[in-house]
Write an enzyme that holds these catalytic residues in place. Structure first.
Site, PDB file in Angstrom:
ATOM      1  N   ARG A  85      32.775  40.687  33.036  1.00 25.16           N
ATOM      2  CA  ARG A  85      32.643  39.641  32.019  1.00 25.16           C
ATOM      3  C   ARG A  85      31.580  38.601  32.354  1.00 25.16           C
ATOM      4  O   ARG A  85      31.146  37.846  31.503  1.00 25.16           O
ATOM      5  CB  ARG A  85      34.007  38.943  31.810  1.00 25.16           C
ATOM      6  CG  ARG A  85      35.005  39.798  31.044  1.00 25.16           C
ATOM      7  CD  ARG A  85      36.434  39.301  31.221  1.00 25.16           C
ATOM      8  NE  ARG A  85      37.000  39.712  32.509  1.00 25.16           N
ATOM      9  CZ  ARG A  85      38.256  39.477  32.884  1.00 25.16           C
ATOM     10  NH1 ARG A  85      39.079  38.823  32.083  1.00 25.16           N
ATOM     11  NH2 ARG A  85      38.696  39.890  34.051  1.00 25.16           N
ATOM     12  N   ASP A 111      39.192  35.520  42.649  1.00 23.26           N
ATOM     13  CA  ASP A 111      38.554  34.773  41.563  1.00 23.26           C
ATOM     14  C   ASP A 111      39.408  33.608  41.071  1.00 23.26           C
ATOM     15  O   ASP A 111      39.153  33.079  39.997  1.00 23.26           O
ATOM     16  CB  ASP A 111      38.182  35.708  40.404  1.00 23.26           C
ATOM     17  CG  ASP A 111      39.391  36.245  39.649  1.00 23.26           C
ATOM     18  OD1 ASP A 111      40.516  36.198  40.195  1.00 23.26           O
ATOM     19  OD2 ASP A 111      39.206  36.716  38.508  1.00 23.26           O
TER      20      ASP A 111
HETATM   21  C1  UD1 Z   1      44.606  39.467  36.407  1.00 19.30           C
HETATM   22  C2  UD1 Z   1      46.042  39.853  35.998  1.00 19.30           C
HETATM   23  C3  UD1 Z   1      46.505  38.915  34.868  1.00 19.30           C
HETATM   24  C4  UD1 Z   1      46.391  37.479  35.328  1.00 19.30           C
HETATM   25  C5  UD1 Z   1      44.990  37.161  35.807  1.00 19.30           C
HETATM   26  C6  UD1 Z   1      44.955  35.792  36.455  1.00 19.30           C
HETATM   27  C7  UD1 Z   1      46.166  42.280  36.353  1.00 19.30           C
HETATM   28  C8  UD1 Z   1      46.200  43.609  35.716  1.00 19.30           C
HETATM   29  N1  UD1 Z   1      46.069  41.222  35.540  1.00 19.30           N
HETATM   30  O1  UD1 Z   1      43.774  39.714  35.305  1.00 19.30           O
HETATM   31  O2  UD1 Z   1      47.852  39.203  34.527  1.00 19.30           O
HETATM   32  O3  UD1 Z   1      46.775  36.620  34.265  1.00 19.30           O
HETATM   33  O4  UD1 Z   1      44.565  38.102  36.810  1.00 19.30           O
HETATM   34  O5  UD1 Z   1      43.653  35.411  36.811  1.00 19.30           O
HETATM   35  O6  UD1 Z   1      46.269  42.204  37.568  1.00 19.30           O
HETATM   36  N2  UD1 Z   1      40.192  43.494  41.886  1.00 19.30           N
HETATM   37  C9  UD1 Z   1      40.123  44.373  42.943  1.00 19.30           C
HETATM   38  N3  UD1 Z   1      40.142  45.709  42.709  1.00 19.30           N
HETATM   39  C10 UD1 Z   1      40.262  46.213  41.456  1.00 19.30           C
HETATM   40  C11 UD1 Z   1      40.342  45.322  40.373  1.00 19.30           C
HETATM   41  C12 UD1 Z   1      40.319  43.974  40.615  1.00 19.30           C
HETATM   42  O7  UD1 Z   1      40.022  43.941  44.112  1.00 19.30           O
HETATM   43  O8  UD1 Z   1      40.276  47.444  41.337  1.00 19.30           O
HETATM   44  C13 UD1 Z   1      40.157  42.036  42.161  1.00 19.30           C
HETATM   45  C14 UD1 Z   1      39.025  41.323  41.438  1.00 19.30           C
HETATM   46  O9  UD1 Z   1      37.867  41.276  42.246  1.00 19.30           O
HETATM   47  C15 UD1 Z   1      39.595  39.935  41.188  1.00 19.30           C
HETATM   48  C16 UD1 Z   1      41.103  40.167  41.153  1.00 19.30           C
HETATM   49  O10 UD1 Z   1      41.325  41.457  41.678  1.00 19.30           O
HETATM   50  O11 UD1 Z   1      39.280  39.050  42.249  1.00 19.30           O
HETATM   51  C17 UD1 Z   1      41.659  40.094  39.723  1.00 19.30           C
HETATM   52  O12 UD1 Z   1      40.990  41.037  38.913  1.00 19.30           O
HETATM   53  P1  UD1 Z   1      40.481  40.670  37.440  1.00 19.30           P
HETATM   54  O13 UD1 Z   1      39.766  41.840  36.911  1.00 19.30           O
HETATM   55  O14 UD1 Z   1      39.795  39.381  37.441  1.00 19.30           O
HETATM   56  O15 UD1 Z   1      41.883  40.545  36.680  1.00 19.30           O
HETATM   57  P2  UD1 Z   1      42.180  39.701  35.367  1.00 19.30           P
HETATM   58  O16 UD1 Z   1      41.718  40.468  34.193  1.00 19.30           O
HETATM   59  O17 UD1 Z   1      41.650  38.326  35.550  1.00 19.30           O
HETATM   60 MG    MG Z   2      40.410  37.449  36.900  1.00 22.21          MG
END
Ligand code: UD1
Ligand code: MG
Length: 465
Positions: A15, A103
């Site tokens: 995003r 994040d």
């Molecule tokens: C996530 C939550 C959501 C919450 C939000 C809060 C899930 C499915 N959803 O959504 O319920 O309200 O955070 O901010 O968890 N990451 C990894 N490996 C991956 C995917 C992501 O390490 O395969 C890390 C990302 O780098 C990030 C964190 O996990 O730091 C969260 O991932 P992100 O994609 O930002 O999740 P949100 O859509 O924000």
């Molecule tokens: Mg997030």
């Protein structure tokens, strides 16, 4: 082994539309993930912090190497659930895990400790940190059995992602922060049951809530009133909102220590900066990096000070730039000075308007008040550098040093060709080009002798054409 902290930082941050991985974007002068590591490192030892890396793993690892944390590689990013599953071999020996998001940078040590204590007290398998937002759009929502009774802890039914919300759930205000505590054994016993049956076809860690409830495990939620602490930075706009909030908190902390900051909403002060009491910071000032400012200073508008140390009672007048330099007590800089790296400005010295210094030392009480370049130079105490003086430090190939002693008077518009030594107490006549060393207490002139031709102008004007 008691407690480990896992920080999820492997995602790309689609995003953001940026080449840089999301967790390395900065707010408050530090990357998102460094803020999270800093908060976590006050709770457990760095060796008990596991950062999940994947997208641009080398860059994220390099940014965090100095902190002493451990890294877990998530080769393919298949969701937050998958990220945690990847850490199993490293962390399954710990009794409990706290999971933080790389994040969500404003999380504090206090909140992590509250989450840990609540989780242990509740003997929960999973504890979700939540907050109520005026606009919860985009976040996963925590669905409780007794939504009107937040004091009832053991009532989380599920976490539902934005895209899966039923119409009547869309206004549910309680969001999932993406920050959790788990009993490790319960987490890994059921993590294999996660499915990819969702909008992104990923393994969502959020699904653990429903899986654990189904397995008759205890899932609870802890709400925090400080909503900023749980906000995720998924877009540049969200990041800038958090940046403003973080800097405002920094300004308020400094004001509580006796610093006056006019219009603090206009100042940009990194979390790493320290400022002494009775210092006044005017509007639109930037204090960045490893900067330390003494007490009783005045930093006037539009100045930018980075990685520098200022003693007490220093005045930095408007529009000055000071980088990687030392400014001693009582010195006056500016307006519009450019103090470049490795400058040392002595006690009570003056660097005035449109003066640039680089890799140079000015002794106590020395003055360079107007329009000068002082590079690779040593200037003794109480020496006066006249307006427009230039050290010619570069011959097109190499840089050379200029050494000027104490109590020297360098006349205006002098050109000092390095390498050059000008000894104590000497005078340089205005407009000189000095190419040879000058002994102590001498006068050096290096300019063409003036010629005056009487009536020349008058004759010229009376000529026919
Ligand atoms: C996530 C939550 C959501 C919450 C939000 C809060 C899930 C499915 N959803 O959504 O319920 O309200 O955070 O901010 O968890 N990451 C990894 N490996 C991956 C995917 C992501 O390490 O395969 C890390 C990302 O780098 C990030 C964190 O996990 O730091 C969260 O991932 P992100 O994609 O930002 O999740 P949100 O859509 O924000
Ligand atoms: Mg997030």
């Amino acid at each position: 082994m008691q407690l480990a902290i896992v920080i999820m930082a492997a995602g790309k941050g689609t995003r953001l539309k940026s080449r840089r991985p999301k967790v390395l974007h900065q707010i408050g002068g530090r990357s998102l993930v460094e803020h999270v590591v800093a908060a976590a490192a006050q709770v457990v030892e760095p060796k008990d912090i596991y950062v999940v890396i994947g997208h641009e793993a080398a860059a994220v690892r390099a940014a965090l190497q100095h902190t002493g944390v451990r890294f877990v590689m998530q080769g393919e990013q298949r969701g937050t659930g998958h990220a945690i599953q990847t850490t199993k071999p490293e962390v399954e020996g710990y009794e409990n895990l706290i999971v933080l998001s790389g994040d969500a940078p404003m999380i504090t040590t206090e909140t992590i400790l509250r989450l840990r204590d609540f989780h242990l007290e509740q003997q929960a398998a999973m504890t979700v940190l939540t907050a109520r937002l005026a606009d919860p759009t985009g976040y996963g929502r925590v669905i409780r059995k007794n939504a009107d009774k937040p004091e009832m802890a053991a009532d989380v039914i599920a976490i539902v992602e934005q895209k899966a919300l039923k119409p009547e759930q869309r206004s549910a205000p309680e969001i999932n922060s993406g920050i959790y505590a788990f009993r490790t054994e319960a987490l890994f016993k059921h993590i294999g049951e996660l499915s990819t049956d969702n909008a992104h076809g990923e393994y969502y860690l959020t699904q653990m809530a429903a899986l654990l409830v189904k397995a008759k495990e205890r899932v609870v939620a802890l709400e925090t009133a400080d909503v900023h602490q749980v906000l995720g930075a998924n877009t540049i706009a969200e990041m800038m909102e958090l940046d403003a909030e973080m800097r405002m908190r920094k300004a308020q902390a400094l004001m509580a220590e006796g610093v006056t900051i006019f219009r603090p909403e206009t100042s940009v002060i990194d979390s790493t900066v320290t400022v002494g009491a009775d210092t006044v910071v005017e509007p639109f000032v930037q204090l960045l990096g490893q900067t330390t400012i003494g007490s009783g200073c005045r930093i006037r508008s539009y100045s930018v000070i980075e990685d520098s140390t200022l003693g007490d009672d220093v005045v930095v007048r408007n529009g000055s730039i000071i980088t990687s330099s030392l400014i001693a007590k009582g010195a006056v800089i500016g307006p519009y000075s450019h103090v470049r790296p490795e400058s040392e400005i002595g006690e009570g010295a003056h660097v005035g308007n449109f003066v640039e210094t680089k890799k140079s030392r000015l002794g106590a009480g020395a003055k360079a008040n107007h329009l000068s370049y002082i590079g690779d130079a040593e200037v003794g105490a109480a020496t006066n550098i006249g307006a427009g003086t230039i050290t010619c430090n570069y011959d097109g190939k190499a840089k050379h040093r200029t050494t000027i002693g104490a109590n020297v008077f360098v006349g205006s518009d002098s050109t000092l060709v390095a390498p050059l030594a000008i000894a104590d107490g000497s005078y340089i006549a205005a407009g000189s080009t000095i190419t040879e060393d000058v002994p102590a207490d001498a006068l050096a002139l290096g300019r063409a002798r003036q010629t005056v031709k009487p009536d020349w102008a008058k004759k010229m004007r009376s000529r026919k054409n």
